[in-house]
Design an enzyme around this catalytic site. Structure first.
Site, PDB file in Angstrom:
ATOM      1  N   LYS A  36      -2.085  -8.171  -5.816  1.00 40.12           N
ATOM      2  CA  LYS A  36      -1.546  -6.850  -6.174  1.00 40.12           C
ATOM      3  C   LYS A  36      -0.342  -7.040  -7.089  1.00 40.12           C
ATOM      4  CE  LYS A  36      -0.706  -2.616  -3.503  1.00 40.12           C
ATOM      5  NZ  LYS A  36      -0.259  -2.166  -2.178  1.00 40.12           N
TER       6      LYS A  36
HETATM    7  C1  E4P Z   1      -0.675   1.300  -1.800  1.00 40.24           C
HETATM    8  O1  E4P Z   1      -1.297   0.263  -1.958  1.00 40.24           O
HETATM    9  C2  E4P Z   1       0.616   1.380  -1.146  1.00 40.24           C
HETATM   10  O2  E4P Z   1       0.701   0.325  -0.214  1.00 40.24           O
HETATM   11  C3  E4P Z   1       0.821   2.660  -0.361  1.00 40.24           C
HETATM   12  O3  E4P Z   1      -0.301   3.493  -0.387  1.00 40.24           O
HETATM   13  C4  E4P Z   1       2.106   3.336  -0.621  1.00 40.24           C
HETATM   14  O4  E4P Z   1       2.211   4.465   0.209  1.00 40.24           O
HETATM   15  P1  E4P Z   1       3.575   5.229   0.498  1.00 40.24           P
HETATM   16  O5  E4P Z   1       3.925   6.038  -0.696  1.00 40.24           O
HETATM   17  O6  E4P Z   1       3.290   6.074   1.684  1.00 40.24           O
HETATM   18  O7  E4P Z   1       4.612   4.154   0.765  1.00 40.24           O
END
Ligand code: E4P
Length: 222
Positions: free
Chosen positions: A88
């Protein structure tokens, strides 16, 4: 059994929660990020390895460097954890550079922190396996997160783009249903939101009436 449905990734590094949903066949993959690793209180390499042992689908593990060279080194280390790691990277030029390098080596890449269709186009051109538009954080800032999913779907479909739309930052059951209506390929949601999909007040009320009537029959099935 192959099920044709929107894919569910679980957005957590909580191994017990992943295992519970995975046993129900509800987990097609997992996404983690530095904040979720912090919340787990675990070492990133150890907890990611444990998750990869449970889940056979893609498990996203995020780099934390901000320059491309270091991101590539971190991503290569994360990729060694297991075959199903999706590296990622953030949607920056350095992240796109690293994405291109990882994709050319055959690694899955999840480009995260996407907030515009323009960014999603760049990620696709850099060879991303997944693009992660953050719906909830857009909504929090008075933009419409699901509009972005719709825009990316249109743009990608115009060119048969292979990058999968992984709708992220999901806050509610409605977000998931909206994403499925639009045709997002994947949603990644916290375990509690996935579990809340089963809840309906009329299901609870209906069950209450059925059980009360059944008691009045005086019968037993077993
Ligand atoms: C995506 O890969 C992120 O880990 C996640 O969805 C972020 O979510 P949040 O905005 O609730 O922190």
């Amino acid at each position: 059994m192959q099920v044709n449905s929107i894919k569910f990734f679980v957005d957590t590094a909580d191994v017990a929660a992943i295992r519970e949903l995975n046993d129900l066949g509800m987990v097609d993959g997992v996404t983690t990020n530095p904040s979720l690793i912090l919340k787990s209180g675990r070492n990133i390499l150890e907890v990611t390895r444990e998750i990869c042992d449970i889940v056979s689908g893609p498990v996203s593990a995020e780099v934390v460097a901000t320059d491309a060279k270091e991101m590539i080194a971190e991503g290569m280390k994360l990729a060694k954890i297991a075959k199903n790691i999706a590296i990622k990277v953030p949607l920056t030029w350095a992240g796109l550079t690293a994405c291109k390098a990882f994709a050319s080596e055959g690694h899955m890449v999840n480009v995260t922190l996407c907030f515009s269709a323009a960014q999603a186009i760049l990620a696709a051109k850099a060879g991303a396996t997944f693009i992660s538009p953050f719906i909830g954080r857009l909504d929090d800032n008075n933009f419409d997160g699901t509009d972005l999913i719709e825009d990316i779907r249109i743009v990608y479909d115009n060119y048969d783009t292979r990058t999968q739309i992984l709708a992220a930052s999901i806050r509610s059951v409605n977000h998931i249903v909206d994403c499925a209506k639009i045709g997002a390929d994947v949603v990644t949601a916290p375990p509690a939101v996935i579990k809340a999909m089963a809840n309906h007040i009329l299901t609870d009320k209906g069950l209450e009436v059925f059980l009360a009537d059944w008691a009045k029959t005086g019968q037993k099935i077993l």
